[in-house]
Scaffold this active site. Structure first.
Site, PDB file in Angstrom:
ATOM      1  N   ASP A  11      62.195 -31.200  91.781  1.00  0.00           N
ATOM      2  CA  ASP A  11      63.002 -30.014  92.079  1.00  0.00           C
ATOM      3  C   ASP A  11      63.584 -29.517  90.756  1.00  0.00           C
ATOM      4  O   ASP A  11      64.588 -30.047  90.286  1.00  0.00           O
ATOM      5  CB  ASP A  11      64.116 -30.375  93.069  1.00  0.00           C
ATOM      6  CG  ASP A  11      65.014 -29.184  93.381  1.00  0.00           C
ATOM      7  OD1 ASP A  11      64.479 -28.067  93.521  1.00  0.00           O
ATOM      8  OD2 ASP A  11      66.239 -29.364  93.472  1.00  0.00           O
ATOM      9  N   GLU A  71      58.529 -27.559  93.241  1.00  0.00           N
ATOM     10  CA  GLU A  71      58.958 -26.376  93.988  1.00  0.00           C
ATOM     11  C   GLU A  71      58.729 -25.118  93.159  1.00  0.00           C
ATOM     12  O   GLU A  71      58.968 -25.094  91.955  1.00  0.00           O
ATOM     13  CB  GLU A  71      60.435 -26.482  94.363  1.00  0.00           C
ATOM     14  CG  GLU A  71      60.904 -25.331  95.245  1.00  0.00           C
ATOM     15  CD  GLU A  71      62.366 -25.473  95.660  1.00  0.00           C
ATOM     16  OE1 GLU A  71      62.643 -25.398  96.857  1.00  0.00           O
ATOM     17  OE2 GLU A  71      63.212 -25.672  94.771  1.00  0.00           O
ATOM     18  N   ASP A 143      69.863 -32.494  94.645  1.00  0.00           N
ATOM     19  CA  ASP A 143      68.641 -32.302  93.862  1.00  0.00           C
ATOM     20  C   ASP A 143      67.620 -33.404  94.150  1.00  0.00           C
ATOM     21  O   ASP A 143      66.421 -33.140  94.253  1.00  0.00           O
ATOM     22  CB  ASP A 143      68.964 -32.286  92.366  1.00  0.00           C
ATOM     23  CG  ASP A 143      70.052 -31.285  92.033  1.00  0.00           C
ATOM     24  OD1 ASP A 143      69.723 -30.120  91.765  1.00  0.00           O
ATOM     25  OD2 ASP A 143      71.235 -31.667  92.085  1.00  0.00           O
TER      26      ASP A 143
END
EC number: 3.1.21.10
Length: 207
Positions: A11, A71, A143
């Site tokens: 992420d 992502e 996160d």
């Protein structure tokens, strides 16, 4: 029986980049580890990116994943914030690519859809489902939870990429961009078939 695959979810973030490792074998998911890589906000951008590059590199070397999922950038009204996120995401893509690992990308709404059943799920819902699907998962920051959700998403959609694998000259695997579409969910539930199978398997174990 299918072979286990170690999946590293990333992420990206300039201040904190979350990472999460899982092992997928068929519909079974096993938690491996998770955490964050940070950069010093007082440093110039170039040095912050170096910190992320080196930090992600240490994680890749330590956990030795088979595949990596990242992502995609979420574009918002704050152009400066989007640009900074893009810098961090570049590090998340580059490090595993240099290691010869296949890299896949997933849109935020697909990650939410796969893990929580809705493309508009809130972070608290994502974290709850990550804990449900990975009962042994331990994370203190969002996160890291998001990174695990990214890894779970790839585990659900990786078969869609199987025929798209390619190799660079010299035997190095090429980094691929996975623009996977969400699978058909259970009627009225919104879960992908793979996600539903995992949830049902988890419920069966608890029962």
């Amino acid at each position: 029986m299918t072979s286990p695959v170690r999946i590293l979810g990333i992420d990206p973030g300039l201040r904190r980049t979350g990472w999460g490792l899982i092992t997928a074998q068929g519909t079974k998911l096993t938690y491996g580890d998770c955490g964050v890589v940070t950069s010093d906000g007082e440093l110039p951008l170039a040095l912050r990116l170096r910190e992320l590059f080196e930090g992600i590199g240490r994680i890749v070397e330590a956990v030795r994943p088979d595949e990596v999922a990242v992502e995609e950038t979420f574009v918002n009204k704050d152009a400066q914030a989007t640009l900074k996120l893009g810098h961090a995401r570049a590090m998340a893509l580059l490090v595993p690519a240099l290691a010869g690992l296949p890299v896949f990308e997933y849109a935020p709404n697909l990650i939410k859809k796969t893990v929580a059943g809705s493309g508009h799920a809130e972070k608290v819902q994502i974290q709850a489902m990550v804990r449900f699907l990975l009962p042994k998962a331990e994370f203190r920051v969002a996160d890291a939870a998001d990174a695990l959700a990214i890894a779970i998403t790839h585990a659900s959609h990786r078969d869609a990429h199987a025929l798209r694998q390619a190799h660079l000259p010299g035997g190095k695997r090429r980094s691929l961009t996975g623009q996977a579409a969400a699978g058909q969910g259970l009627a009225g539930k919104g879960f992908s078939a793979a996600a539903a199978a995992r949830i049902e398997a988890a419920l069966a174990k608890q029962g």
